[in-house]
Design a protein around this motif. Structure first.
Motif, PDB file in Angstrom:
ATOM      1  N   LEU A 132      44.165 -51.223 -71.725  1.00  0.00           N
ATOM      2  CA  LEU A 132      44.690 -52.534 -71.364  1.00  0.00           C
ATOM      3  C   LEU A 132      44.408 -52.843 -69.897  1.00  0.00           C
ATOM      4  O   LEU A 132      44.132 -53.996 -69.536  1.00  0.00           O
ATOM      5  CB  LEU A 132      46.199 -52.596 -71.627  1.00  0.00           C
ATOM      6  N   GLY A 133      44.471 -51.813 -69.056  1.00  0.00           N
ATOM      7  CA  GLY A 133      44.137 -52.002 -67.644  1.00  0.00           C
ATOM      8  C   GLY A 133      42.692 -52.417 -67.459  1.00  0.00           C
ATOM      9  O   GLY A 133      42.374 -53.263 -66.617  1.00  0.00           O
ATOM     10  N   THR A 134      41.811 -51.832 -68.263  1.00  0.00           N
ATOM     11  CA  THR A 134      40.394 -52.207 -68.202  1.00  0.00           C
ATOM     12  C   THR A 134      40.196 -53.643 -68.655  1.00  0.00           C
ATOM     13  O   THR A 134      39.427 -54.406 -68.059  1.00  0.00           O
ATOM     14  CB  THR A 134      39.565 -51.261 -69.082  1.00  0.00           C
ATOM     15  N   ILE A 135      40.892 -54.025 -69.729  1.00  0.00           N
ATOM     16  CA  ILE A 135      40.791 -55.401 -70.234  1.00  0.00           C
ATOM     17  C   ILE A 135      41.306 -56.400 -69.205  1.00  0.00           C
ATOM     18  O   ILE A 135      40.712 -57.447 -68.975  1.00  0.00           O
ATOM     19  CB  ILE A 135      41.567 -55.529 -71.559  1.00  0.00           C
ATOM     20  N   GLU A 136      42.408 -56.057 -68.562  1.00  0.00           N
ATOM     21  CA  GLU A 136      43.006 -56.966 -67.579  1.00  0.00           C
ATOM     22  C   GLU A 136      42.105 -57.162 -66.371  1.00  0.00           C
ATOM     23  O   GLU A 136      42.187 -58.187 -65.685  1.00  0.00           O
ATOM     24  CB  GLU A 136      44.364 -56.417 -67.142  1.00  0.00           C
TER      25      GLU A 136
ATOM     26  N   ASP B 122      51.734 -43.093 -81.808  1.00  0.00           N
ATOM     27  CA  ASP B 122      51.944 -41.743 -81.301  1.00  0.00           C
ATOM     28  C   ASP B 122      51.613 -41.720 -79.809  1.00  0.00           C
ATOM     29  O   ASP B 122      51.167 -42.716 -79.246  1.00  0.00           O
ATOM     30  CB  ASP B 122      51.105 -40.726 -82.074  1.00  0.00           C
ATOM     31  N   GLN B 123      51.838 -40.587 -79.173  1.00  0.00           N
ATOM     32  CA  GLN B 123      51.638 -40.492 -77.723  1.00  0.00           C
ATOM     33  C   GLN B 123      50.184 -40.741 -77.332  1.00  0.00           C
ATOM     34  O   GLN B 123      49.901 -41.475 -76.376  1.00  0.00           O
ATOM     35  CB  GLN B 123      52.073 -39.103 -77.240  1.00  0.00           C
ATOM     36  N   GLU B 124      49.259 -40.145 -78.091  1.00  0.00           N
ATOM     37  CA  GLU B 124      47.835 -40.305 -77.762  1.00  0.00           C
ATOM     38  C   GLU B 124      47.404 -41.761 -77.852  1.00  0.00           C
ATOM     39  O   GLU B 124      46.750 -42.295 -76.941  1.00  0.00           O
ATOM     40  CB  GLU B 124      46.988 -39.447 -78.703  1.00  0.00           C
ATOM     41  N   GLY B 125      47.760 -42.425 -78.961  1.00  0.00           N
ATOM     42  CA  GLY B 125      47.370 -43.813 -79.133  1.00  0.00           C
ATOM     43  C   GLY B 125      48.017 -44.728 -78.115  1.00  0.00           C
ATOM     44  O   GLY B 125      47.378 -45.650 -77.592  1.00  0.00           O
ATOM     45  N   TYR B 126      49.294 -44.458 -77.805  1.00  0.00           N
ATOM     46  CA  TYR B 126      50.020 -45.308 -76.864  1.00  0.00           C
ATOM     47  C   TYR B 126      49.385 -45.270 -75.477  1.00  0.00           C
ATOM     48  O   TYR B 126      49.103 -46.314 -74.871  1.00  0.00           O
ATOM     49  CB  TYR B 126      51.478 -44.861 -76.786  1.00  0.00           C
ATOM     50  N   TRP B 127      49.160 -44.063 -74.963  1.00  0.00           N
ATOM     51  CA  TRP B 127      48.635 -43.958 -73.606  1.00  0.00           C
ATOM     52  C   TRP B 127      47.174 -44.349 -73.525  1.00  0.00           C
ATOM     53  O   TRP B 127      46.724 -44.904 -72.517  1.00  0.00           O
ATOM     54  CB  TRP B 127      48.842 -42.541 -73.078  1.00  0.00           C
TER      55      TRP B 127
ATOM     56  N   GLY C  78      40.643 -61.779 -68.406  1.00  0.00           N
ATOM     57  CA  GLY C  78      41.299 -60.493 -68.630  1.00  0.00           C
ATOM     58  C   GLY C  78      42.796 -60.607 -68.853  1.00  0.00           C
ATOM     59  O   GLY C  78      43.347 -59.996 -69.775  1.00  0.00           O
ATOM     60  N   GLY C  79      43.452 -61.412 -68.024  1.00  0.00           N
ATOM     61  CA  GLY C  79      44.896 -61.568 -68.165  1.00  0.00           C
ATOM     62  C   GLY C  79      45.286 -62.214 -69.477  1.00  0.00           C
ATOM     63  O   GLY C  79      46.260 -61.803 -70.134  1.00  0.00           O
ATOM     64  N   GLN C  80      44.511 -63.225 -69.892  1.00  0.00           N
ATOM     65  CA  GLN C  80      44.804 -63.911 -71.157  1.00  0.00           C
ATOM     66  C   GLN C  80      44.616 -62.978 -72.347  1.00  0.00           C
ATOM     67  O   GLN C  80      45.413 -62.988 -73.304  1.00  0.00           O
ATOM     68  CB  GLN C  80      43.922 -65.149 -71.314  1.00  0.00           C
ATOM     69  N   LEU C  81      43.550 -62.155 -72.298  1.00  0.00           N
ATOM     70  CA  LEU C  81      43.311 -61.208 -73.390  1.00  0.00           C
ATOM     71  C   LEU C  81      44.437 -60.188 -73.489  1.00  0.00           C
ATOM     72  O   LEU C  81      44.886 -59.837 -74.586  1.00  0.00           O
ATOM     73  CB  LEU C  81      41.968 -60.497 -73.177  1.00  0.00           C
ATOM     74  N   ARG C  82      44.898 -59.725 -72.336  1.00  0.00           N
ATOM     75  CA  ARG C  82      46.001 -58.755 -72.342  1.00  0.00           C
ATOM     76  C   ARG C  82      47.268 -59.373 -72.938  1.00  0.00           C
ATOM     77  O   ARG C  82      47.967 -58.728 -73.723  1.00  0.00           O
ATOM     78  CB  ARG C  82      46.290 -58.272 -70.918  1.00  0.00           C
TER      79      ARG C  82
END
Length: 211
Positions: free
Chosen positions: A133-137, A122-127, A143-147
């Motif tokens: 994902l930006g935080t993980i990266e 859904d929209q909430e989960g997607y965004w 970070g890049g490998q995890l993403r």
């Protein structure tokens, strides 16, 4: 360390909470298995399959709701369990397994909730997932490998849903039930040990008073 009545109550409460944790974990996994019969881990079909589960599948809404409530309750009860164990002054080395398994289970429960955010598509989960994902990266070195592992090496797509579904269902769920069983086993064993120590102490005091 001398055990007080308050400490014993907290230890018993910790054991009771471990039973609750294991029960909720079994409910979460069982309902998850039932939902998997109808859930489609693809970008276009995830939302639609959940809609059918809630509206068309007999008792599907009940299993979905129980799955959601059990998942949220697991995190709350696991955090309360850590506080109870801390207040119960359970600092001995013999409590190490109970502490480690409890903390790892808490992390697993949080991981289950985190990996489930994109599965509804859904929209909430997607965004929300896109932002995280930006935080993980941004994590140095890995970070890049995890993403790439989470997304499949590109944008959020069906591959991302499949990866998160696999991690959620086959890795974290297995880890969570394992840690829950280890945790309750460690607490039951520790309670038996403490009961034996208190019983021996009472016998020693009785013998000393009679002598």
């Amino acid at each position: 360390m001398q055990s007080t009545k308050f400490d014993r109550i907290l230890r018993r409460l910790a054991t009771t909470l471990s039973v609750v944790i294991l029960t909720l974990c079994l409910i979460y996994i069982t309902t998850g298995v039932l939902l998997s019969f109808y859930y489609q881990p693809i970008a276009g079909g995830a939302y639609e399959s959940l809609r059918r589960i809630n509206t068309e599948v007999p008792y599907g809404w009940l299993f979905y709701r129980a799955h959601d409530i059990a998942g949220n309750a697991l995190i709350a009860i696991a955090l309360i369990q850590i506080v109870v164990m801390f207040l119960g002054r359970q600092y001995r080395k013999s409590w190490l397994i109970a502490w480690v398994s409890g903390i790892l289970f808490t992390l697993s429960a949080i991981g289950l909730d985190w990996t489930a955010m994109i599965l509804t598509w859904d929209q909430e989960g997607y965004w929300r997932f896109n932002i995280e994902l930006g935080t993980i990266e941004a994590i140095p070195l890995i970070g890049g490998q995890l993403r790439d592992i989470l997304t499949g090496g590109g944008a959020i797509s069906s591959v991302t849903v499949q990866h998160l579904y696999t991690i959620h269902s086959y890795i974290i769920s297995v880890a969570a039930i394992t840690f829950a069983v280890v945790h309750i086993s460690a607490l039951l064993w520790q309670e038996q040990q403490m009961y034996a120590e208190e019983h021996n102490s009472e016998l020693s005091n009785l013998q000393a008073s009679e002598g």
